[in-house]
Design an enzyme around this catalytic site. Structure first.
Site, PDB file in Angstrom:
ATOM      1  N   LYS A 162      48.718  -2.910  53.568  1.00 58.24           N
ATOM      2  CA  LYS A 162      48.089  -2.095  54.737  1.00 58.24           C
ATOM      3  C   LYS A 162      46.917  -1.562  53.922  1.00 58.24           C
ATOM      4  O   LYS A 162      46.584  -0.719  53.191  1.00 58.24           O
ATOM      5  CB  LYS A 162      48.781  -0.828  55.178  1.00 58.24           C
ATOM      6  CG  LYS A 162      47.829  -0.142  56.172  1.00 58.24           C
ATOM      7  CD  LYS A 162      48.768   0.949  56.883  1.00 58.24           C
ATOM      8  CE  LYS A 162      47.973   1.734  58.146  1.00 58.24           C
ATOM      9  NZ  LYS A 162      48.734   2.767  58.589  1.00 58.24           N
ATOM     10  N   ARG A 217      42.607   5.220  66.228  1.00 53.19           N
ATOM     11  CA  ARG A 217      42.602   6.556  66.496  1.00 53.19           C
ATOM     12  C   ARG A 217      42.519   7.493  67.537  1.00 53.19           C
ATOM     13  O   ARG A 217      42.774   8.503  67.851  1.00 53.19           O
ATOM     14  CB  ARG A 217      41.622   7.276  65.070  1.00 53.19           C
ATOM     15  CG  ARG A 217      42.049   6.221  63.916  1.00 53.19           C
ATOM     16  CD  ARG A 217      41.726   7.090  62.679  1.00 53.19           C
ATOM     17  NE  ARG A 217      42.539   6.271  61.572  1.00 53.19           N
ATOM     18  CZ  ARG A 217      41.930   5.879  60.457  1.00 53.19           C
ATOM     19  NH1 ARG A 217      40.823   6.231  59.925  1.00 53.19           N
ATOM     20  NH2 ARG A 217      42.921   5.129  59.412  1.00 53.19           N
ATOM     21  N   LYS A 268      48.222  -6.251  57.384  1.00 51.93           N
ATOM     22  CA  LYS A 268      47.257  -5.505  58.359  1.00 51.93           C
ATOM     23  C   LYS A 268      45.979  -4.809  57.847  1.00 51.93           C
ATOM     24  O   LYS A 268      46.135  -4.432  56.687  1.00 51.93           O
ATOM     25  CB  LYS A 268      48.160  -4.280  59.238  1.00 51.93           C
ATOM     26  CG  LYS A 268      47.432  -2.991  59.522  1.00 51.93           C
ATOM     27  CD  LYS A 268      48.634  -2.045  59.963  1.00 51.93           C
ATOM     28  CE  LYS A 268      47.890  -1.255  60.737  1.00 51.93           C
ATOM     29  NZ  LYS A 268      48.628   0.190  60.922  1.00 51.93           N
ATOM     30  N   CYS A 278      48.880  10.987  56.700  1.00 51.92           N
ATOM     31  CA  CYS A 278      50.475  10.262  56.626  1.00 51.92           C
ATOM     32  C   CYS A 278      51.293  10.957  55.784  1.00 51.92           C
ATOM     33  O   CYS A 278      52.350  10.548  55.782  1.00 51.92           O
ATOM     34  CB  CYS A 278      50.250   8.840  56.301  1.00 51.92           C
ATOM     35  SG  CYS A 278      48.757   8.089  57.333  1.00 51.92           S
TER      36      CYS A 278
HETATM   37  C1  PBG Z   1      49.379   4.634  61.001  1.00 53.45           C
HETATM   38  C2  PBG Z   1      48.888   3.367  61.722  1.00 53.45           C
HETATM   39  C3  PBG Z   1      47.744   3.053  62.113  1.00 53.45           C
HETATM   40  C4  PBG Z   1      47.755   2.017  62.549  1.00 53.45           C
HETATM   41  C5  PBG Z   1      48.815   1.676  62.871  1.00 53.45           C
HETATM   42  N1  PBG Z   1      49.711   2.632  62.177  1.00 53.45           N
HETATM   43  C6  PBG Z   1      46.551   3.595  61.652  1.00 53.45           C
HETATM   44  C7  PBG Z   1      45.833   4.411  60.403  1.00 53.45           C
HETATM   45  O1  PBG Z   1      46.303   4.012  59.113  1.00 53.45           O
HETATM   46  O2  PBG Z   1      45.003   4.981  60.806  1.00 53.45           O
HETATM   47  C8  PBG Z   1      46.549   1.093  62.972  1.00 53.45           C
HETATM   48  C9  PBG Z   1      46.742  -0.023  64.203  1.00 53.45           C
HETATM   49  C10 PBG Z   1      45.472  -0.549  64.806  1.00 53.45           C
HETATM   50  O3  PBG Z   1      44.399  -0.187  64.416  1.00 53.45           O
HETATM   51  O4  PBG Z   1      45.866  -1.135  65.722  1.00 53.45           O
HETATM   52  N2  PBG Z   1      50.564   4.945  61.149  1.00 53.45           N
END
Ligand code: PBG
Length: 326
Positions: A195, A205, A248, A130
């Site tokens: 998160k 992914r 989340k 990220c």
């Molecule tokens: C990363 C991001 C992720 C999700 C939303 N934004 C995944 C990650 O951290 O790899 C996951 C959302 C989902 O699983 O529906 N910007």
């Protein structure tokens, strides 16, 4: 007073009374639908692990927007799936980048839809992390600088709301300051404050091509064994200027939603993530569960825990049912 004077079943015998005393409701207005936009033309590509969810090239977006509008969904969250990536994710703040172009297209054609732009680097870096890697780890402050540039670029392209999902420290503060300096005082930040580093993101992914090529996200996303740490994250983001907070994943984290609701006066958005979606899709595809009833119960549990709104891949199908008043 207690039994036999008190009989709680008296409120359950009649469906009109049952409906009258409900304390949790799910409305179409509560639902936010995730949309994946990819480079190219004439592309509508089903996501391998998420049946009936697609990546769309910009020219194909009207297909999904017609559904969004006919189902009366009023807000979406936008994710970019670019062809070109770089070390630092600089492509994410190109004014002609995938999301910027999509934003201009959507805001022109569908001005009535609220567009929340997910703000992160992982879809834009070659290594899938990220942010910028320095000494083998994602460097916090360099990443925040890049995210801030991305924020301004997304706001300029027309994003109604920005949703930073990177979990860097201090990013809400920097993004807020920079938005204000650039004339975007009115643009809200819905921060992914909480998160967790979660296996529930697995199918995403496939959807966003953002798997880390090495390592995992545990040095920036939260340890799922922690609860109190979530309170600190929320408190910091509120102090830095977050307008709403996203939690989340959602389904296994209802305790966190409920704890945040009890402690803070800020709207909570639950993210019913990809893994939660795919489990329901797989089980209902095998006729092991009743799809609509299960989804409805899951989404209601998020509202009952304290969420004001829910980001969900089920948004369209549930909205369709809610509109029919089932
Ligand atoms: C990363 C991001 C992720 C999700 C939303 N934004 C995944 C990650 O951290 O790899 C996951 C959302 C989902 O699983 O529906 N910007």
């Amino acid at each position: 007073m207690s039994y036999p004077n008190v009989r709680l079943r008296r409120l359950r015998y009649n469906s009109i009374i049952r409906d009258m005393v409900e304390d949790t409701h799910l409305r179409v207005e509560d639902l936010i639908y995730p949309v994946f936009v990819c480079d190219g033309k004439n592309i509508k590509k089903e996501i391998r692990s998420m049946p009936n969810q697609f990546q769309f090239s910009i020219d194909m977006l009207p297909e999904i927007f017609d559904k969004i509008i006919s189902n009366k969904i009023r807000s979406i969250i936008l994710f970019g799936v670019p062809e070109k990536k770089d070390e630092h994710g600089h492509v994410s703040h190109n004014s002609n980048g995938i999301i910027q172009t999509a934003l201009k297209f959507i805001k022109k054609k569908y001005p009535e839809i609220l567009v929340i732009a997910d703000l992160c680097n992982c879809q834009y870096t070659t290594h899938g992390h990220c942010g910028t890697i320095i000494d083998g780890d994602v460097d916090n402050d360099t990443t925040v600088e890049n995210l801030t540039k991305q924020a301004i670029s997304l706001a300029k392209a027309g994003a109604d709301v920005l949703a930073p999902s990177d979990m860097m420290d201090g990013r809400v503060l920097h993004i807020r300051e920079s938005l204000d300096k650039n004339g975007f005082q009115k643009t809200p930040i819905f921060s992914y404050s909480v998160k967790y580093a979660s296996a529930f993101y697995g199918p995403f992914r496939d959807a966003a091509n953002n798997s880390p090529s090495h390592g995992d996200r545990k040095t920036y996303q939260m340890n799922f064994k922690n609860s109190s740490e979530a309170m600190r994250e929320i408190e910091l983001d509120i102090n830095e200027g977050a307008d709403a907070v996203i939690i989340k994943p959602a389904m296994s984290y209802l305790d966190i939603i409920n704890r945040v609701k009890a402690k803070f006066n800020i709207p909570i958005i639950a993210y019913n993530v990809s893994g939660e979606f795919s489990m329901v899709a797989a089980a209902s595809g095998n006729n092991w569960i009743e799809r609509f009833d299960i989804i409805f119960e899951i989404l209601i549990s998020m509202k009952r825990a304290g969420a004001s709104a829910i980001i969900s891949y089920h948004a369209l199908e549930i909205a369709e049912k809610l509109n029919k008043n089932v």
